[in-house]
Motif scaffolding. Sequence first.
Motif, PDB file in Angstrom:
ATOM      1  N   VAL A   1       0.873  -1.172   0.000  1.00  0.00           N
ATOM      2  CA  VAL A   1       0.000   0.000   0.000  1.00  0.00           C
ATOM      3  C   VAL A   1       0.908   1.219   0.000  1.00  0.00           C
ATOM      4  O   VAL A   1       1.922   1.248   0.705  1.00  0.00           O
ATOM      5  CB  VAL A   1      -0.915   0.023   1.247  1.00  0.00           C
ATOM      6  N   ARG A   2       0.531   2.206  -0.783  1.00  0.00           N
ATOM      7  CA  ARG A   2       1.261   3.478  -0.804  1.00  0.00           C
ATOM      8  C   ARG A   2       0.287   4.610  -0.509  1.00  0.00           C
ATOM      9  O   ARG A   2      -0.895   4.521  -0.826  1.00  0.00           O
ATOM     10  CB  ARG A   2       1.917   3.709  -2.162  1.00  0.00           C
ATOM     11  N   LEU A   3       0.817   5.667   0.071  1.00  0.00           N
ATOM     12  CA  LEU A   3       0.025   6.862   0.351  1.00  0.00           C
ATOM     13  C   LEU A   3       0.976   8.035   0.488  1.00  0.00           C
ATOM     14  O   LEU A   3       2.186   7.856   0.572  1.00  0.00           O
ATOM     15  CB  LEU A   3      -0.803   6.680   1.625  1.00  0.00           C
ATOM     16  N   TYR A   4       0.398   9.221   0.495  1.00  0.00           N
ATOM     17  CA  TYR A   4       1.173  10.392   0.885  1.00  0.00           C
ATOM     18  C   TYR A   4       0.307  11.272   1.755  1.00  0.00           C
ATOM     19  O   TYR A   4      -0.911  11.173   1.766  1.00  0.00           O
ATOM     20  CB  TYR A   4       1.745  11.166  -0.308  1.00  0.00           C
ATOM     21  N   THR A   5       0.986  12.103   2.535  1.00  0.00           N
ATOM     22  CA  THR A   5       0.313  13.047   3.411  1.00  0.00           C
ATOM     23  C   THR A   5       1.075  14.354   3.360  1.00  0.00           C
ATOM     24  O   THR A   5       2.273  14.375   3.063  1.00  0.00           O
ATOM     25  CB  THR A   5       0.230  12.507   4.854  1.00  0.00           C
ATOM     26  N   ASN A   6       0.394  15.430   3.627  1.00  0.00           N
ATOM     27  CA  ASN A   6       1.053  16.725   3.649  1.00  0.00           C
ATOM     28  C   ASN A   6       2.026  16.777   4.814  1.00  0.00           C
ATOM     29  O   ASN A   6       1.732  16.309   5.918  1.00  0.00           O
ATOM     30  CB  ASN A   6       0.012  17.844   3.772  1.00  0.00           C
ATOM     31  N   ALA A   7       3.190  17.344   4.568  1.00  0.00           N
ATOM     32  CA  ALA A   7       4.227  17.431   5.598  1.00  0.00           C
ATOM     33  C   ALA A   7       3.765  18.247   6.812  1.00  0.00           C
ATOM     34  O   ALA A   7       4.301  18.080   7.904  1.00  0.00           O
ATOM     35  CB  ALA A   7       5.507  18.022   5.017  1.00  0.00           C
ATOM     36  N   MET A   8       2.758  19.107   6.614  1.00  0.00           N
ATOM     37  CA  MET A   8       2.245  19.919   7.722  1.00  0.00           C
ATOM     38  C   MET A   8       1.158  19.196   8.519  1.00  0.00           C
ATOM     39  O   MET A   8       0.677  19.717   9.520  1.00  0.00           O
ATOM     40  CB  MET A   8       1.694  21.246   7.178  1.00  0.00           C
ATOM     41  N   MET A   9       0.785  17.997   8.095  1.00  0.00           N
ATOM     42  CA  MET A   9      -0.191  17.205   8.850  1.00  0.00           C
ATOM     43  C   MET A   9       0.593  16.304   9.803  1.00  0.00           C
ATOM     44  O   MET A   9       0.729  15.101   9.605  1.00  0.00           O
ATOM     45  CB  MET A   9      -1.089  16.409   7.894  1.00  0.00           C
ATOM     46  N   TRP A  10       1.120  16.933  10.860  1.00  0.00           N
ATOM     47  CA  TRP A  10       2.044  16.267  11.776  1.00  0.00           C
ATOM     48  C   TRP A  10       1.458  15.007  12.393  1.00  0.00           C
ATOM     49  O   TRP A  10       2.179  14.044  12.636  1.00  0.00           O
ATOM     50  CB  TRP A  10       2.456  17.228  12.896  1.00  0.00           C
ATOM     51  N   GLU A  11       0.178  15.023  12.669  1.00  0.00           N
ATOM     52  CA  GLU A  11      -0.450  13.870  13.305  1.00  0.00           C
ATOM     53  C   GLU A  11      -0.220  12.598  12.482  1.00  0.00           C
ATOM     54  O   GLU A  11       0.015  11.530  13.039  1.00  0.00           O
ATOM     55  CB  GLU A  11      -1.965  14.096  13.461  1.00  0.00           C
ATOM     56  N   ASN A  12      -0.305  12.734  11.170  1.00  0.00           N
ATOM     57  CA  ASN A  12      -0.152  11.569  10.297  1.00  0.00           C
ATOM     58  C   ASN A  12       1.260  11.000  10.336  1.00  0.00           C
ATOM     59  O   ASN A  12       1.455   9.804  10.129  1.00  0.00           O
ATOM     60  CB  ASN A  12      -0.529  11.922   8.864  1.00  0.00           C
ATOM     61  N   GLN A  13       2.244  11.846  10.610  1.00  0.00           N
ATOM     62  CA  GLN A  13       3.627  11.368  10.688  1.00  0.00           C
ATOM     63  C   GLN A  13       3.828  10.483  11.913  1.00  0.00           C
ATOM     64  O   GLN A  13       4.796   9.723  11.967  1.00  0.00           O
ATOM     65  CB  GLN A  13       4.586  12.556  10.721  1.00  0.00           C
TER      66      GLN A  13
END
Length: 158
Positions: free
Chosen positions: A107-119
Amino acid sequence: MNEEIRLANAADVPRVKEVTDAAYHPYIARIGVVPAPMEADHVANVAAGRVFVVGEPVAGVLVLVAEPDHLFLDSVSVHPDVRGTGLGRRLLRFVDDHARALGLPEVRLYTNAMMWENQEIYPRYGYELVERRVDGPYDRLHYRKVLDPRAGSGAGRA
């Protein structure tokens, strides 16, 4: 919330938009642009069989795109009213199960670097950061998760 995660239909489109907008709206001020999932063509995605939903009314939304060598998790949205209930975890398990059912190894995904919670969230679910890339106005962190083909959680069942 033990309802089945199911393929969305045309009648779900207004609620898909509502849940997506509610989930991503808080990030507008932080990242300085409207998050891409809020601008998605929900009608086209539902018609293409890319959208899965759960709840009555719909409280969780997944947009999944099967590629030849992976499943792309385009977006995951949980309505703010049901955050903290385990629905997000259940949706992520469904993604893994769906990829396996399609015979896809990751599975691949991306998230915005400013969405810290996802990191913090994605690595807890086995995702590894593979690159950071700027795509237009979006500074994105790209993740992947290699799946064990023998595993399965059954998260899509009620």
